[in-house]
Design a protein around this motif. Structure first.
Motif, PDB file in Angstrom:
ATOM      1  N   SER A 216     -13.555  56.438  19.541  1.00 36.76           N
ATOM      2  CA  SER A 216     -13.211  57.588  18.704  1.00 36.76           C
ATOM      3  C   SER A 216     -14.405  57.918  17.815  1.00 36.76           C
ATOM      4  O   SER A 216     -15.019  57.022  17.240  1.00 36.76           O
ATOM      5  CB  SER A 216     -11.995  57.282  17.825  1.00 36.76           C
TER       6      SER A 216
ATOM      7  N   GLN B 156      -6.074  57.645  11.808  1.00 34.11           N
ATOM      8  CA  GLN B 156      -5.479  58.464  12.874  1.00 34.11           C
ATOM      9  C   GLN B 156      -6.196  58.318  14.212  1.00 34.11           C
ATOM     10  O   GLN B 156      -5.791  58.921  15.205  1.00 34.11           O
ATOM     11  CB  GLN B 156      -5.485  59.948  12.472  1.00 34.11           C
ATOM     12  N   THR B 157      -7.249  57.527  14.252  1.00 36.17           N
ATOM     13  CA  THR B 157      -7.991  57.363  15.499  1.00 36.17           C
ATOM     14  C   THR B 157      -7.218  56.488  16.479  1.00 36.17           C
ATOM     15  O   THR B 157      -6.415  55.641  16.087  1.00 36.17           O
ATOM     16  CB  THR B 157      -9.379  56.747  15.236  1.00 36.17           C
ATOM     17  N   ASN B 158      -7.492  56.670  17.765  1.00 34.95           N
ATOM     18  CA  ASN B 158      -6.786  55.955  18.820  1.00 34.95           C
ATOM     19  C   ASN B 158      -7.669  54.989  19.598  1.00 34.95           C
ATOM     20  O   ASN B 158      -7.185  54.297  20.495  1.00 34.95           O
ATOM     21  CB  ASN B 158      -6.183  56.963  19.813  1.00 34.95           C
TER      22      ASN B 158
ATOM     23  N   LYS C 113     -10.872  48.357  16.222  1.00 31.21           N
ATOM     24  CA  LYS C 113      -9.466  48.695  15.967  1.00 31.21           C
ATOM     25  C   LYS C 113      -8.735  47.593  15.200  1.00 31.21           C
ATOM     26  O   LYS C 113      -7.759  47.868  14.486  1.00 31.21           O
ATOM     27  CB  LYS C 113      -8.743  49.018  17.272  1.00 31.21           C
TER      28      LYS C 113
END
Length: 221
Positions: free
Chosen positions: A9, A90-92, A168
């Protein structure tokens, strides 16, 4: 059978960057196609802090053009500290890169970030060793960092603006924090994740004028 590609991302905070958003998008796509495409997928997320120019209009066009591009349009200006932090949540991706859309932090450093991430670092940050911005401003920033280092109980990373890559697992920790005014630069230093610092020279803005002023910088300090 080849394994599933990891997702990177790229988060781009914006505020009145109508002259830069399209150029930045194309720069990132060119970089991706040349050096990352074979091993990774990407998503590009613009988080706009209530721009008053044509920034949002241009971001919407990019979203319609390329499904890898997404947008978060803030309902008001939440400031340069909270907006990027919220966007990061909000990143995936398997990792996320934060960088401004004004080209002061070089996009090509993403390649170095990803390489060190694959080497096992959960956080890879860019650290300015020199800047082509106003000399007086750079000097004042240096004095500020030295002062904060003396009075703070928490480690301070000199000339670190948030530009960097975050795994993450680190982002999941951030999601659990209950801080109404999260200061990402301090959190990076405080939480103790394995970190790699990559030095770089900060460039001048590609186009437009800086949105920082003495009041906004004092407020952040």
């Amino acid at each position: 059978m080849a394994g599933k590609k990891k997702l990177i991302s790229i988060l781009l905070p914006t505020y009145n960057e109508e002259e830069n958003v399209e150029l930045m998008y194309q720069s990132l796509i060119d970089l991706y196609n040349a050096q990352l495409k074979s091993k990774y997928n990407i998503e590009i997320i613009f988080i706009d802090n209530y721009s008053t120019d044509k920034t949002r209009e241009k971001i919407e066009k990019l979203c319609n053009k390329d499904k890898r591009v997404k947008a978060i349009f803030n309902a008001k200006n939440f400031g340069q500290i909270r907006s990027p932090f919220y966007g990061l949540l909000q990143t995936n991706g398997d990792c996320a890169v934060i960088m401004p859309a004004d080209f002061q932090d070089p996009p090509e450093k993403i390649i170095d970030f990803v390489k060190e991430w694959e080497n096992g670092y959960k956080i890879v940050i860019g650290k300015k060793i020199k800047s082509k911005e106003n000399f007086l401003m750079y000097f004042i920033r240096s004095v500020y960092y030295n002062l904060i280092k003396r009075i703070s109980e928490t480690e301070q990373i000199k000339h670190f603006t948030g530009f960097g890559l975050y795994d993450k697992k680190f982002i999941n920790v951030l999601r659990k924090l209950e801080d109404p005014f999260p200061y990402l630069r301090g959190i990076v230093a405080e939480l103790g994740f394995k970190r790699k610092e990559i030095e770089y020279v900060q460039q001048k803005r590609r186009a437009g004028k800086t949105k920082n002023n003495w009041f906004s910088l004092y407020d952040v300090a």
